[in-house]
Every structure is written in C-alpha cells, then in structure tokens.
Enzyme design. Structure first.
Site, PDB file in Angstrom:
ATOM      1  N   ASP A   1      40.272  39.283  -8.141  1.00 51.11           N
ATOM      2  CA  ASP A   1      39.683  38.037  -7.636  1.00 51.11           C
ATOM      3  C   ASP A   1      38.374  37.802  -8.385  1.00 51.11           C
ATOM      4  OD1 ASP A   1      41.745  38.372  -5.812  1.00 51.11           O
ATOM      5  OD2 ASP A   1      40.522  37.934  -4.051  1.00 51.11           O
TER       6      ASP A   1
ATOM      7  N   LYS B   1      41.389  30.510  -5.090  1.00 52.21           N
ATOM      8  CA  LYS B   1      40.833  31.048  -3.843  1.00 52.21           C
ATOM      9  C   LYS B   1      39.636  30.209  -3.410  1.00 52.21           C
ATOM     10  CE  LYS B   1      38.646  35.322  -2.080  1.00 52.21           C
ATOM     11  NZ  LYS B   1      38.341  36.728  -2.408  1.00 52.21           N
TER      12      LYS B   1
ATOM     13  N   LYS C   1      44.769  30.986  -1.945  1.00 53.99           N
ATOM     14  CA  LYS C   1      44.208  31.973  -1.019  1.00 53.99           C
ATOM     15  C   LYS C   1      43.063  31.341  -0.239  1.00 53.99           C
ATOM     16  CE  LYS C   1      41.909  36.497  -0.747  1.00 53.99           C
ATOM     17  NZ  LYS C   1      41.548  37.745  -1.467  1.00 53.99           N
TER      18      LYS C   1
END
Length: 217
Positions: A91, A153, A182
């Site tokens: 991430d 995300k 996400k």
C-alpha cells in the site's frame, strides 16, 4: 452479509508508531483466526511476521506512509525492501503535493516505478480523499488505472478523515472494473464494512472489525 464474508475482505491493520511486536503477533493471530485477507503492518515488522505466520496469512505493508512526500527513489527502495522481506501486498501513499501542482507526469512515473518494484504483488495506491477535490479524485482514478495499479485506496487513516460512503461510490463509478477499491479509515462496525462492500469496495482497511466480530461470539 455474513460476518465471515465481511472479514474475508479485511486488511486487519495496526500502523500506530508505538506498535510492538507482541501487538503485531496478536494481530496476526486474530487475522488467521477470523479469516482476514491480510494484516497491514509497519515495514519493520514484515520479515518477522512472515516467518511467524508460516504461509498461513498474507502480509501487507505501507510505503511512503503516512504523508507520501518521500522521494520516488525512496519509495521504490522501500518497496523492494518490503518484497525481499516477504510482503505479499503493498500500500503506497502518493505525493499529494504533486496532485495539487497537477504534476501528473511525476505521479504516473512514481506509481509505475513502485508497481514494477512489487514484482507482481498487488499494489494499492493511497490517495487520501479527505484532502482532495472531486475532480482530483476522478483524475487519480484514471491515472491509477493507466499505470497498472491493482487497487485505489481511500485513506491512510492518519489525516483529517477516512473513507466515506460518498467517496467510495464516486471512486467506484470512475474506476474501470479491473481496478479494485479499498476503503480505509474510520470503519468501526461490521455494518459499516457491509455498507462499503455493497457500494463497491473490494477490501476494507480496519482495526476494529475483528473485535466487533469477537463480541458477537
């Protein structure tokens, strides 16, 4: 939606600066017990966590976290280091100053460079929605997709806000089907998790949902 189904989409997360190994170990135990997708942990614990779970759990870590203003070279190095230590997923926080400067060229190069360093592992690009306009969010949906990232995300959970239903709906509408989403930050209840999944999130970054599930028995 069954609790087990919700938890199967969860990156069970502990990213506090003061996190200890005992806490990370407990996080891994909980994630394995409840069938979470991954644990998301600080880079310094990745190698030890990989050894601890013995292939029974995917280990996710963060790059350029939480502010995203590390140099491109530093992020690529961090990613290579995480991969060498056994991370299953990455991430990465983008450079938000570049977004405000409309520096799409360097943003694209950064995403592509980190993606290449992942060596086939999923890359989630964190865009920190709470600091962006809708136009910037839509532009980043296009950029993240073009550069081959696997997920967008919403948030680090360390800024002025986390995921919102409105943002998740907007992002899902503007992402191509092959790019997953996400939702992260402020997801406190299983009902929240179910709502975000229904809106099109594929993964949930959360620290509280396993505890909620345990309370349910």
């Amino acid at each position: 939606m069954e609790t087990a189904t919700i938890l199967s989409h969860v990156d069970h997360t502990l990213l506090k600066p003061e996190a200890t190994w005992d806490q990370i170990k407990t996080l891994c135990d909980e994630a394995m017990e409840f069938g979470c997708a991954t644990v998301c942990i600080p880079p310094s614990y990745v190698k030890r966590a990989v050894e601890y779970v013995q292939g029974n759990l995917k280990i996710c870590t963060v790059i350029g976290f939480p502010n995203g203003y590390n140099t491109m070279a530093a992020k690529i190095f961090e990613t290579k280091d995480a991969v060498e230590n056994g991370a299953s997923e990455i991430d990465m926080v983008i450079n938000l100053g570049w977004v405000k400067d409309r520096n799409w060229k360097d943003l694209a190069q950064e995403i592509a460079g980190v993606k290449a360093a992942c060596l086939g592992r999923p890359l989630k690009v964190i865009i920190e929605n709470c600091l962006l306009s809708d136009m910037e969010k839509i532009k980043l949906c296009q950029l993240v997709a073009k550069e081959g990232a696997d997920y967008l995300k919403t948030s680090t959970g360390f800024s002025t806000g986390g995921a919102t239903r409105e943002d998740v709906a907007l992002l899902r509408e503007n992402l191509p089907k092959q790019v997953k989403l996400k939702a992260s930050g402020g997801i406190r209840t299983l009902a929240d998790g179910e709502a975000y999944l229904a809106l099109g999130a594929d993964r949930l970054g959360a620290s509280a949902l396993v505890g909620e599930a345990r309370k349910q028995g």
